[in-house]
Write a protein that holds these residues in place. Structure first.
Motif, PDB file in Angstrom:
ATOM      1  N   CYS A  19     -51.035  68.510  65.363  1.00 55.63           N
ATOM      2  CA  CYS A  19     -51.964  68.085  64.433  1.00 55.63           C
ATOM      3  C   CYS A  19     -51.638  66.386  64.162  1.00 55.63           C
ATOM      4  O   CYS A  19     -50.846  65.716  63.917  1.00 55.63           O
ATOM      5  N   ILE A  20     -52.428  65.422  64.857  1.00 49.95           N
ATOM      6  CA  ILE A  20     -52.260  64.008  64.947  1.00 49.95           C
ATOM      7  C   ILE A  20     -52.914  63.601  64.185  1.00 49.95           C
ATOM      8  O   ILE A  20     -54.157  62.873  64.080  1.00 49.95           O
ATOM      9  N   PRO A  21     -52.276  62.579  62.760  1.00 47.99           N
ATOM     10  CA  PRO A  21     -53.215  62.381  62.108  1.00 47.99           C
ATOM     11  C   PRO A  21     -53.568  61.355  62.476  1.00 47.99           C
ATOM     12  O   PRO A  21     -52.722  60.159  62.257  1.00 47.99           O
ATOM     13  N   TYR A  42     -47.197  59.870  65.976  1.00 45.79           N
ATOM     14  CA  TYR A  42     -47.431  60.437  67.138  1.00 45.79           C
ATOM     15  C   TYR A  42     -46.157  59.548  68.233  1.00 45.79           C
ATOM     16  O   TYR A  42     -46.019  59.730  69.188  1.00 45.79           O
ATOM     17  N   LYS A  43     -46.550  58.106  68.046  1.00 42.11           N
ATOM     18  CA  LYS A  43     -45.873  57.145  68.692  1.00 42.11           C
ATOM     19  C   LYS A  43     -44.190  57.879  69.042  1.00 42.11           C
ATOM     20  O   LYS A  43     -43.454  58.157  69.518  1.00 42.11           O
ATOM     21  N   ILE A  44     -43.791  58.323  67.117  1.00 37.94           N
ATOM     22  CA  ILE A  44     -42.287  58.932  66.789  1.00 37.94           C
ATOM     23  C   ILE A  44     -42.491  60.108  68.302  1.00 37.94           C
ATOM     24  O   ILE A  44     -40.994  60.469  68.441  1.00 37.94           O
ATOM     25  N   VAL A  90     -48.047  66.386  61.839  1.00 39.55           N
ATOM     26  CA  VAL A  90     -46.752  65.540  61.902  1.00 39.55           C
ATOM     27  C   VAL A  90     -46.828  64.246  61.114  1.00 39.55           C
ATOM     28  O   VAL A  90     -48.131  63.472  60.426  1.00 39.55           O
ATOM     29  N   THR A  91     -46.107  63.624  60.500  1.00 41.03           N
ATOM     30  CA  THR A  91     -46.695  63.012  58.925  1.00 41.03           C
ATOM     31  C   THR A  91     -45.010  61.652  59.700  1.00 41.03           C
ATOM     32  O   THR A  91     -44.066  62.486  59.798  1.00 41.03           O
ATOM     33  N   ILE A  92     -45.481  60.655  58.851  1.00 37.41           N
ATOM     34  CA  ILE A  92     -44.153  59.410  58.656  1.00 37.41           C
ATOM     35  C   ILE A  92     -43.614  59.563  57.312  1.00 37.41           C
ATOM     36  O   ILE A  92     -44.629  60.500  56.711  1.00 37.41           O
ATOM     37  N   GLY A  93     -42.509  59.139  57.379  1.00 39.81           N
ATOM     38  CA  GLY A  93     -42.064  59.960  55.923  1.00 39.81           C
ATOM     39  C   GLY A  93     -41.457  61.191  55.682  1.00 39.81           C
ATOM     40  O   GLY A  93     -41.687  62.162  57.046  1.00 39.81           O
ATOM     41  N   ASP A  94     -41.853  61.148  54.692  1.00 43.46           N
ATOM     42  CA  ASP A  94     -41.808  62.084  54.071  1.00 43.46           C
ATOM     43  C   ASP A  94     -43.111  63.226  53.367  1.00 43.46           C
ATOM     44  O   ASP A  94     -44.277  63.080  52.953  1.00 43.46           O
TER      45      ASP A  94
END
Length: 237
Positions: free
Chosen positions: A33-35, A46-48, A97-101
Motif C-alpha cells: 500500500c502506497i499512501p 515508496y521512494k525508500i 508503508v509510511t515514513i517515520g513511525d
C-alpha cells in the motif's frame, strides 16, 4: 488462510535506517500500500522501498488528501480500508508503508483503527520506525532531553497559538511539519530571548537535507513539508 495487515515504519528517509524486520516483511509481502497526498505526487515512503530494491509485490496507491475537512478525510480512510480488507480477504499479506513511525503522526493509525473496528478477524502487525525527530537529534548531536527535562512535541502545521507559553513552561520542544509558520516561531523565540536556542532540520536523511539555526534567514522561504524544529530552553551547550 486469512490475510495479515502490516504497518511498516521506514524511518525519515535514509534507506539504511529501515529496520531488518520491516525489510524482511517487504521481502514477503503480496501487496504494498502506497499512501499519497495527491495523484501526481511521488510517495516518499515508496521512494525508500524502491531504493531498497526489495520484494515482488503488487502495488496499491491510496489517496489521502492533505486537508482539514474531517468528513472528506474519513471518506478517504474508509475507501482505503475497504480496498485493503478486500485483499486481506483473499489471504494476502498487505503492507502499508509510511515514513517515520506508523504510530506517530501517520495516516496508518486511522487505517489500522478502521480495520480493527470493521474487520477484527484480520491480524494487524505494526513495525516501528525511526522518527524524524530522533534522527534529527542524532544528526545535530544534541539529546532531545536529559535527566528530568521535559519534552513536548507539537504538530507545527496548526495549533501554535500558545507557543510562547509552551516555550516558557517546558525544557525541550519539537515542532513537527513546520514548513508554514516559520515567521511566527522565529518572532516568538526572539521575544523570549531564545532565538539562538532553536535549530531547523529539513529533509533529514536525504541528499538535500538542510540545517540552520538562523530562522530569520528563512522567513518567507518555501520549506519542505518534512521540516522540524528542535528548541532547547537552556540552549545547546
Amino acid at each position: 488462510m486469512k490475510g495479515i495487515f502490516y504497518g511498516l515504519g521506514l524511518g525519515p528517509g535514509d534507506p539504511g535506517l529501515v529496520t531488518l524486520k520491516a525489510y524482511k516483511i517487504l521481502e514477503e509481502a503480496d501487496v504494498l500500500c502506497i499512501p499519497k497526498s495527491s495523484v501526481d505526487k511521488e510517495s516518499l515512503a515508496y521512494k525508500i522501498v524502491r531504493e531498497l530494491n526489495v520484494g515482488k509485490f503488487e502495488t496499491m496507491e491510496l489517496l489521502f488528501p492533505m486537508i482539514k475537512d474531517s468528513l472528506l478525510l474519513k471518506e478517504s480512510w474508509v475507501a482505503a480500508g475497504e480496498r485493503i480488507a478486500e485483499r486481506l480477504a483473499q489471504g494476502l499479506r498487505v503492507a502499508f508503508v509510511t515514513i517515520g513511525d506508523p504510530m506517530f503522526y501517520s495516516t496508518y493509525g486511522y487505517i489500522s483503527k478502521y480495520l480493527m473496528t470493521n474487520y477484527p478477524e484480520f491480524e494487524r502487525i505494526t513495525v516501528p520506525g525511526i522518527t524524524a525527530m530522533t534522527a534529527a537529534a542524532s544528526l545535530i548531536g544534541v539529546p532531545l532531553s536529559e535527566g528530568e527535562e521535559s519534552l513536548v512535541v507539537l504538530q507545527g502545521s496548526y495549533g501554535l497559538d500558545n507557543l510562547e507559553d509552551t516555550l516558557k513552561n517546558y525544557d525541550n520542544i519539537v515542532l513537527m511539519k513546520i514548513n508554514r509558520d516559520i515567521s511566527h516561531v522565529a518572532d516568538s523565540l526572539k521575544r523570549l530571548g531564545m532565538e539562538k536556542n532553536a535549530v531547523l532540520v529539513s529533509r533529514c536523511g536525504y541528499a538535500n537535507q538542510f540545517i540552520t539555526m538562523d530562522l530569520d534567514s528563512i522567513k518567507g522561504e518555501p520549506l519542505d513539508y518534512m521540516s522540524l524544529i528542535i528548541i532547547k530552553k537552556n540552549g545547546f551547550n
